[in-house]
Each structure stands twice: as structure tokens, then as C-alpha cells.
Design a protein around this motif. Structure first.
Motif, PDB file in Angstrom:
ATOM      1  N   ARG A 128       0.836  -1.208   0.000  1.00 41.65           N
ATOM      2  CA  ARG A 128       0.000   0.000   0.000  1.00 41.65           C
ATOM      3  C   ARG A 128       0.871   1.258   0.000  1.00 41.65           C
ATOM      4  N   ASP A 129       1.890   1.254   0.847  1.00 37.56           N
ATOM      5  CA  ASP A 129       2.763   2.426   0.948  1.00 37.56           C
ATOM      6  C   ASP A 129       3.522   2.664  -0.353  1.00 37.56           C
TER       7      ASP A 129
ATOM      8  N   ASN B  15       2.591   1.747  -3.407  1.00 43.67           N
ATOM      9  CA  ASN B  15       1.653   2.253  -4.410  1.00 43.67           C
ATOM     10  C   ASN B  15       1.430   3.747  -4.244  1.00 43.67           C
ATOM     11  N   ASN B  16       1.269   4.188  -3.002  1.00 53.59           N
ATOM     12  CA  ASN B  16       1.090   5.620  -2.739  1.00 53.59           C
ATOM     13  C   ASN B  16       2.351   6.415  -3.087  1.00 53.59           C
ATOM     14  N   LYS B  17       3.505   5.842  -2.753  1.00 51.63           N
ATOM     15  CA  LYS B  17       4.778   6.509  -3.011  1.00 51.63           C
ATOM     16  C   LYS B  17       4.992   6.729  -4.510  1.00 51.63           C
TER      17      LYS B  17
ATOM     18  N   ARG C 156       2.751   6.794  -6.862  1.00 46.19           N
ATOM     19  CA  ARG C 156       1.753   7.760  -7.341  1.00 46.19           C
ATOM     20  C   ARG C 156       2.278   9.192  -7.259  1.00 46.19           C
ATOM     21  N   ASP C 157       3.023   9.485  -6.197  1.00 46.55           N
ATOM     22  CA  ASP C 157       3.498  10.850  -5.962  1.00 46.55           C
ATOM     23  C   ASP C 157       4.953  11.068  -6.358  1.00 46.55           C
TER      24      ASP C 157
END
Length: 228
Positions: A199-200, A202-204, A206-207
Motif C-alpha cells: 500500500r505504501d 503504491n502511494n509513493k 503515485r506521488d
């Protein structure tokens, strides 16, 4: 918003019938892998074909495979590259990669693949220490999920600008949005902490302004990352 076609009954079989160009050798490798209790780790044929297309599109000649298992995705990529190509293949399990080597030899691509049986992070750091930063065209990450962030950062250092990183299992059977899925599959050994790594990451990504990206809903989720 258009309906998600993956939910339409029969659509997956239709896609395979109308796009998959399979070979008898690849089918045999999949069939043999199915005899292993960990066969869930093998990428499906449509994903292997996509990886092969991607390396052709970017003209890849130097690739990294992080997590070999029985060598299916490695074989797909090696078959798609020229005779003088090179793949740095990272794994730790000799019994699984023993199967891989048999099929690589039969396919005539064993000379393209440099298999290193050691922790992948150590192998990748050794490549960097040897001056191989930004010398690879393509990296496929499909190994232990708890180390995905480490592999991603090392891959970014190894791949050239404009090169591609493909990260497998980014949806993890839907557990990234519903961890209860893990209780209904043969995935109970995956803890919440490991799931949080995905999850982390994927978020990382993305940004992450170092890259361009697209997360695809193929198989168990595949994120494609282009290094800027």
C-alpha cells in the motif's frame, strides 16, 4: 463511467482467445509449475506476453529480473530480446530455478541469462558497485513483497532514463483495499505489515516525480514505471 469489463463473464477467455500467441514450450513450463504448491506465484500467460511486448517496444537489451521462480517471465523476456541481450536474474531458491534453467536451455536463451542465487538486494547493490548504474533498460520486480520498496529504489538507480520498471502483484488479490481477502485464499502467511508495504509503495509511486506511471488491472495488478 464505463463498466469494468473484467467483471463481465467470459471476457477473460475472450481476451486470451483473441490475443494470446502461446507456444508449446511455454505451456509445458506452466504445466510443470502447476505441480508446485507455490504455483500461484507464476505470472499468467497474457502477462508474460505483455512483458515481452514491452521490452520489444523499448528496444531492451539489458534487463533485470527480481524474483525468478520457475523462470516463466524470464523466458518470455529473453525470447523477445536479441541474441546479444543480457538479463541479470535474481533468486534464492535453487530447486525452482533448476526448472527454469532446463527450459531456458531448451529454448536456446540460457546464454542471455545470468542467474545469481543470492538475496536480490545484495546482487543489485553489487551491480551498482560494479558501475552498472543507469545501464539497464527494463526491470521486473516480482519477489518478496516486504522488500518491494528496497527493490524499487535499487531498480531506479540501475535503469537508464527512459527505461521501464514493471512491478507485479500491486493489487495483491484485492487485499490492498480489503485485507479480509487474505483469509479466504492461500495467503494467510502474508501479514498486515507486509501488505502495508505494498500500500505504501503504491502511494509513493503515485506521488514520485522521478517517474511516469500507469497501474494496470491485469492479472494481480501491474504497475509500469518509466524513469524520467
Amino acid at each position: 463511467m464505463k463498466k469494468d469489463l473484467s467483471l463481465v463473464e467470459g471476457i477473460h477467455d475472450y481476451v486470451l482467445r483473441n490475443s494470446l500467441r502461446d507456444s508449446e514450450l511455454l505451456q509445458r513450463l506452466r504445466d510443470e509449475t502447476l505441480q508446485d504448491r507455490q504455483s500461484i506465484m507464476q505470472v499468467p500467460p497474457e502477462q508474460g506476453q505483455l512483458l515481452a511486448l514491452l521490452v520489444k517496444l523499448i528496444g531492451a537489451k539489458r534487463t533485470v529480473e527480481i524474483g525468478v521462480y520457475t523462470g516463466y517471465s524470464t523466458l518470455c523476456v529473453a525470447l523477445a530480446m536479441p541474441e546479444d541481450s543480457y538479463t541479470l536474474a535474481c533468486d534464492v531458491e535453487e530447486s525452482w530455478t533448476g526448472i527454469a534453467k532446463r527450459y531456458w536451455t531448451e529454448a536456446g536463451v540460457a546464454h542471455k541469462i545470468d542467474l545469481r542465487l543470492a538475496p536480490a538486494a545484495a546482487t543489485l547493490n553489487a551491480a551498482l558497485a560494479a558501475g552498472e548504474a543507469e545501464s539497464y533498460d527494463f526491470v521486473f520486480i516480482d519477489a518478496d513483497k516486504s522488500s518491494y520498496d528496497t527493490y524499487y529504489e535499487l531498480a531506479l538507480r540501475l535503469v537508464r532514463p527512459g527505461g521501464l520498471i514493471a512491478i507485479d502483484n500491486v493489487l495483491f488479490f484485492g487485499a490492498v483495499v480489503n485485507s479480509n481477502v487474505l483469509e479466504t485464499r492461500t495467503l494467510q502467511r502474508i501479514g498486515e505489515a507486509t501488505l502495508q508495504v505494498l500500500r505504501d509503495l503504491n502511494n509513493k509511486i503515485r506521488d514520485d516525480q522521478r517517474v511516469d506511471l500507469s497501474m494496470l488491472q491485469i492479472a494481480d495488478g501491474l504497475t509500469l514505471v518509466r524513469k524520467r
